[in-house]
Scaffold this motif. Structure first.
Motif, PDB file in Angstrom:
ATOM      1  N   ALA A   1       0.820  -1.219   0.000  1.00  0.00           N
ATOM      2  CA  ALA A   1       0.000   0.000   0.000  1.00  0.00           C
ATOM      3  C   ALA A   1       0.852   1.266   0.000  1.00  0.00           C
ATOM      4  O   ALA A   1       1.909   1.334   0.636  1.00  0.00           O
ATOM      5  CB  ALA A   1      -0.922   0.006   1.219  1.00  0.00           C
ATOM      6  N   GLY A   2       0.371   2.296  -0.721  1.00  0.00           N
ATOM      7  CA  GLY A   2       1.079   3.566  -0.730  1.00  0.00           C
ATOM      8  C   GLY A   2       0.415   4.589  -1.626  1.00  0.00           C
ATOM      9  O   GLY A   2      -0.481   4.261  -2.416  1.00  0.00           O
ATOM     10  N   TYR A   3       0.841   5.831  -1.479  1.00  0.00           N
ATOM     11  CA  TYR A   3       0.403   6.884  -2.391  1.00  0.00           C
ATOM     12  C   TYR A   3       1.472   7.974  -2.425  1.00  0.00           C
ATOM     13  O   TYR A   3       2.481   7.889  -1.727  1.00  0.00           O
ATOM     14  CB  TYR A   3      -0.966   7.454  -2.000  1.00  0.00           C
ATOM     15  N   LEU A   4       1.257   8.972  -3.270  1.00  0.00           N
ATOM     16  CA  LEU A   4       2.255  10.020  -3.487  1.00  0.00           C
ATOM     17  C   LEU A   4       1.722  11.401  -3.113  1.00  0.00           C
ATOM     18  O   LEU A   4       0.537  11.678  -3.289  1.00  0.00           O
ATOM     19  CB  LEU A   4       2.667  10.063  -4.966  1.00  0.00           C
ATOM     20  N   ARG A   5       2.613  12.248  -2.629  1.00  0.00           N
ATOM     21  CA  ARG A   5       2.366  13.689  -2.516  1.00  0.00           C
ATOM     22  C   ARG A   5       3.677  14.384  -2.863  1.00  0.00           C
ATOM     23  O   ARG A   5       4.440  14.786  -1.994  1.00  0.00           O
ATOM     24  CB  ARG A   5       1.884  14.060  -1.107  1.00  0.00           C
ATOM     25  N   ASP A   6       3.943  14.480  -4.157  1.00  0.00           N
ATOM     26  CA  ASP A   6       5.240  14.939  -4.640  1.00  0.00           C
ATOM     27  C   ASP A   6       5.373  16.458  -4.563  1.00  0.00           C
ATOM     28  O   ASP A   6       4.458  17.195  -4.955  1.00  0.00           O
ATOM     29  CB  ASP A   6       5.443  14.501  -6.093  1.00  0.00           C
ATOM     30  N   ARG A   7       6.499  16.914  -4.071  1.00  0.00           N
ATOM     31  CA  ARG A   7       6.859  18.321  -4.056  1.00  0.00           C
ATOM     32  C   ARG A   7       8.385  18.407  -3.996  1.00  0.00           C
ATOM     33  O   ARG A   7       9.052  17.537  -3.436  1.00  0.00           O
ATOM     34  CB  ARG A   7       6.315  19.050  -2.810  1.00  0.00           C
TER      35      ARG A   7
ATOM     36  N   ALA B   1       2.237  12.302   5.899  1.00  0.00           N
ATOM     37  CA  ALA B   1       1.266  11.408   5.275  1.00  0.00           C
ATOM     38  C   ALA B   1       1.950  10.302   4.481  1.00  0.00           C
ATOM     39  O   ALA B   1       1.554   9.131   4.554  1.00  0.00           O
ATOM     40  CB  ALA B   1       0.322  12.204   4.371  1.00  0.00           C
ATOM     41  N   VAL B   2       2.977  10.652   3.724  1.00  0.00           N
ATOM     42  CA  VAL B   2       3.662   9.658   2.894  1.00  0.00           C
ATOM     43  C   VAL B   2       4.490   8.711   3.749  1.00  0.00           C
ATOM     44  O   VAL B   2       4.509   7.493   3.513  1.00  0.00           O
ATOM     45  CB  VAL B   2       4.508  10.359   1.815  1.00  0.00           C
TER      46      VAL B   2
ATOM     47  N   LEU C   1      18.160   5.108  -4.847  1.00  0.00           N
ATOM     48  CA  LEU C   1      19.003   6.133  -5.467  1.00  0.00           C
ATOM     49  C   LEU C   1      18.521   7.557  -5.215  1.00  0.00           C
ATOM     50  O   LEU C   1      19.258   8.502  -5.469  1.00  0.00           O
ATOM     51  CB  LEU C   1      19.073   5.898  -6.984  1.00  0.00           C
ATOM     52  N   GLY C   2      17.274   7.716  -4.753  1.00  0.00           N
ATOM     53  CA  GLY C   2      16.686   9.040  -4.604  1.00  0.00           C
ATOM     54  C   GLY C   2      15.942   9.445  -5.860  1.00  0.00           C
ATOM     55  O   GLY C   2      16.178   8.910  -6.947  1.00  0.00           O
ATOM     56  N   SER C   3      15.007  10.378  -5.722  1.00  0.00           N
ATOM     57  CA  SER C   3      14.223  10.846  -6.863  1.00  0.00           C
ATOM     58  C   SER C   3      13.858  12.310  -6.647  1.00  0.00           C
ATOM     59  O   SER C   3      13.229  12.652  -5.642  1.00  0.00           O
ATOM     60  CB  SER C   3      12.955   9.999  -7.028  1.00  0.00           C
ATOM     61  N   VAL C   4      14.253  13.157  -7.575  1.00  0.00           N
ATOM     62  CA  VAL C   4      13.996  14.587  -7.467  1.00  0.00           C
ATOM     63  C   VAL C   4      12.493  14.842  -7.377  1.00  0.00           C
ATOM     64  O   VAL C   4      11.707  14.278  -8.149  1.00  0.00           O
ATOM     65  CB  VAL C   4      14.591  15.335  -8.671  1.00  0.00           C
ATOM     66  N   GLY C   5      12.083  15.673  -6.429  1.00  0.00           N
ATOM     67  CA  GLY C   5      10.676  15.981  -6.245  1.00  0.00           C
ATOM     68  C   GLY C   5       9.941  14.972  -5.389  1.00  0.00           C
ATOM     69  O   GLY C   5       8.740  15.098  -5.178  1.00  0.00           O
ATOM     70  N   GLN C   6      10.666  13.966  -4.883  1.00  0.00           N
ATOM     71  CA  GLN C   6      10.047  12.912  -4.071  1.00  0.00           C
ATOM     72  C   GLN C   6      10.855  12.655  -2.803  1.00  0.00           C
ATOM     73  O   GLN C   6      11.142  11.516  -2.450  1.00  0.00           O
ATOM     74  CB  GLN C   6       9.926  11.613  -4.883  1.00  0.00           C
ATOM     75  N   GLY C   7      11.199  13.716  -2.095  1.00  0.00           N
ATOM     76  CA  GLY C   7      11.980  13.540  -0.879  1.00  0.00           C
ATOM     77  C   GLY C   7      11.270  12.698   0.160  1.00  0.00           C
ATOM     78  O   GLY C   7      11.885  11.847   0.815  1.00  0.00           O
ATOM     79  N   ASN C   8       9.959  12.915   0.329  1.00  0.00           N
ATOM     80  CA  ASN C   8       9.194  12.137   1.307  1.00  0.00           C
ATOM     81  C   ASN C   8       9.095  10.669   0.892  1.00  0.00           C
ATOM     82  O   ASN C   8       9.319   9.756   1.690  1.00  0.00           O
ATOM     83  CB  ASN C   8       7.810  12.756   1.529  1.00  0.00           C
ATOM     84  N   TYR C   9       8.771  10.441  -0.373  1.00  0.00           N
ATOM     85  CA  TYR C   9       8.627   9.080  -0.903  1.00  0.00           C
ATOM     86  C   TYR C   9       9.967   8.337  -0.875  1.00  0.00           C
ATOM     87  O   TYR C   9      10.045   7.180  -0.468  1.00  0.00           O
ATOM     88  CB  TYR C   9       8.084   9.169  -2.323  1.00  0.00           C
ATOM     89  N   SER C  10      11.047   9.021  -1.292  1.00  0.00           N
ATOM     90  CA  SER C  10      12.368   8.397  -1.304  1.00  0.00           C
ATOM     91  C   SER C  10      12.808   8.010   0.103  1.00  0.00           C
ATOM     92  O   SER C  10      13.366   6.927   0.319  1.00  0.00           O
ATOM     93  CB  SER C  10      13.393   9.338  -1.933  1.00  0.00           C
ATOM     94  N   ALA C  11      12.559   8.896   1.072  1.00  0.00           N
ATOM     95  CA  ALA C  11      12.931   8.598   2.455  1.00  0.00           C
ATOM     96  C   ALA C  11      12.153   7.405   2.991  1.00  0.00           C
ATOM     97  O   ALA C  11      12.701   6.531   3.672  1.00  0.00           O
ATOM     98  CB  ALA C  11      12.693   9.823   3.334  1.00  0.00           C
ATOM     99  N   ALA C  12      10.858   7.345   2.685  1.00  0.00           N
ATOM    100  CA  ALA C  12      10.034   6.237   3.151  1.00  0.00           C
ATOM    101  C   ALA C  12      10.492   4.921   2.531  1.00  0.00           C
ATOM    102  O   ALA C  12      10.605   3.897   3.221  1.00  0.00           O
ATOM    103  CB  ALA C  12       8.566   6.495   2.802  1.00  0.00           C
TER     104      ALA C  12
END
Length: 301
Positions: free
Chosen positions: A101-107, A119-120, A163-174
């Protein structure tokens, strides 16, 4: 002829759509009885009027399989515990947990609100930890009662977590946190008959539909390399008894490719045998970096 998961009971979180749906259908096709969890929310975690879990259950039953829906929030202790309870009360056992389960809130980081961070991290990282915790507690009790299980947990990380993803700091950390959780769980739970692995899939889902907007096909074959169904065979095998001895691993999978990911390990090193000065430390680091492998590029950089 027996299917790979005959007799096994499998829980899949976030199984109403995309990868989770593909996993649930694939497990059922291999003989598993499936608990289909989905909270029924939109891509950003807000309420959605649809009930996708019930639809997937109907698909499985129409094909002759066994499945039950679970609509609880697995990022809460109550919801995660009821997920395990649903498997035990419906089918009398639990063999495999697939955390998906998961979702995105990209910034970009400077625009990322604290609520979007929380939330992420909550749905991805806490939503992995709590089902894992309650499933593991059940399997530990079984093991201590002399009924050591052949249990499996498959966690879902991402290339963004590796590897990390630009604009997805919360998602990458999770997703990076999920890798760490996988390694710890594999070590702690092995004594109870539990194997824990993670996948880092690339596939077309609601979360990646803009990234993989166009169908990608292998040359001259018509093979849709971004179909979520391509990922599920590996997940089913990892969730079966056939994967005995495989634990604490991370697999990247995309289309017809499976890659064993090799994580942090010691590279070039220097030891002065005494405290460095700041200048000396800097000189040593530059020499070591000249000998080290160049890290992979961050996605989107």
């Amino acid at each position: 002829m027996s299917a790979l998961c005959d007799g096994r009971v499998v829980v899949v979180t976030g199984a109403g759509r995309g990868l989770g749906r593909a996993h649930a259908l694939a497990f059922a096709a291999e003989g598993a009885r499936v608990v289909v969890n989905d909270l029924g929310v939109g891509l950003d975690g807000t309420p959605d009027p649809d009930s996708p879990a019930a639809q997937v259950v109907a698909e499985i039953r129409a094909a002759g399989g066994e499945a039950v829906a679970h609509g609880g929030d697995i990022a809460t202790g109550t919801g995660a515990k009821s997920l395990v309870t649903t498997a035990l009360e419906t089918y009398g056992r639990l063999d495999t947990l697939v955390n998906n389960a998961g979702y995105l809130r990209d910034r970009m980081l400077v625009n990322l609100d604290e609520d979007d961070w929380d939330a992420v991290l909550r749905v991805h990282l806490k939503g992995h930890f709590l089902p894992l915790k309650h499933a593991a507690a059940h399997w530990r009790a079984e093991s201590k009662a002399g009924r050591t299980p052949t249990a499996r947990i498959i966690n879902t990380s991402s290339g963004a977590g590796l590897l990390g993803s630009v604009g997805q700091g919360n998602y990458s950390a999770a997703k990076a946190g999920i890798v760490g959780l996988t390694l710890v769980a594999a070590s702690e739970l092995s004594r109870y008959g539990v194997q824990v692995n993670a996948i880092a899939p690339a596939a077309r889902t609601r979360m990646t539909e803009h990234t993989f907007a166009e169908t990608m096909t292998a040359p001259d074959s018509g093979f849709d390399t971004m179909a979520p169904e391509n990922v599920s065979p590996l997940v089913v095998w990892l969730g079966s008894a056939a994967s005995a001895g495989v634990t604490g691993r991370v697999f990247e999978t995309e289309g017809g490719r499976i890659t064993v990911m090799e994580g942090w390990r010691a590279g070039p090193s220097a030891d002065k045998g005494a405290r460095w000065s700041a200048g000396e430390a800097g000189e040593a680091v530059l020499k070591l970096l000249a000998e080290a492998e160049v890290p992979g590029a961050v996605y989107g950089a």
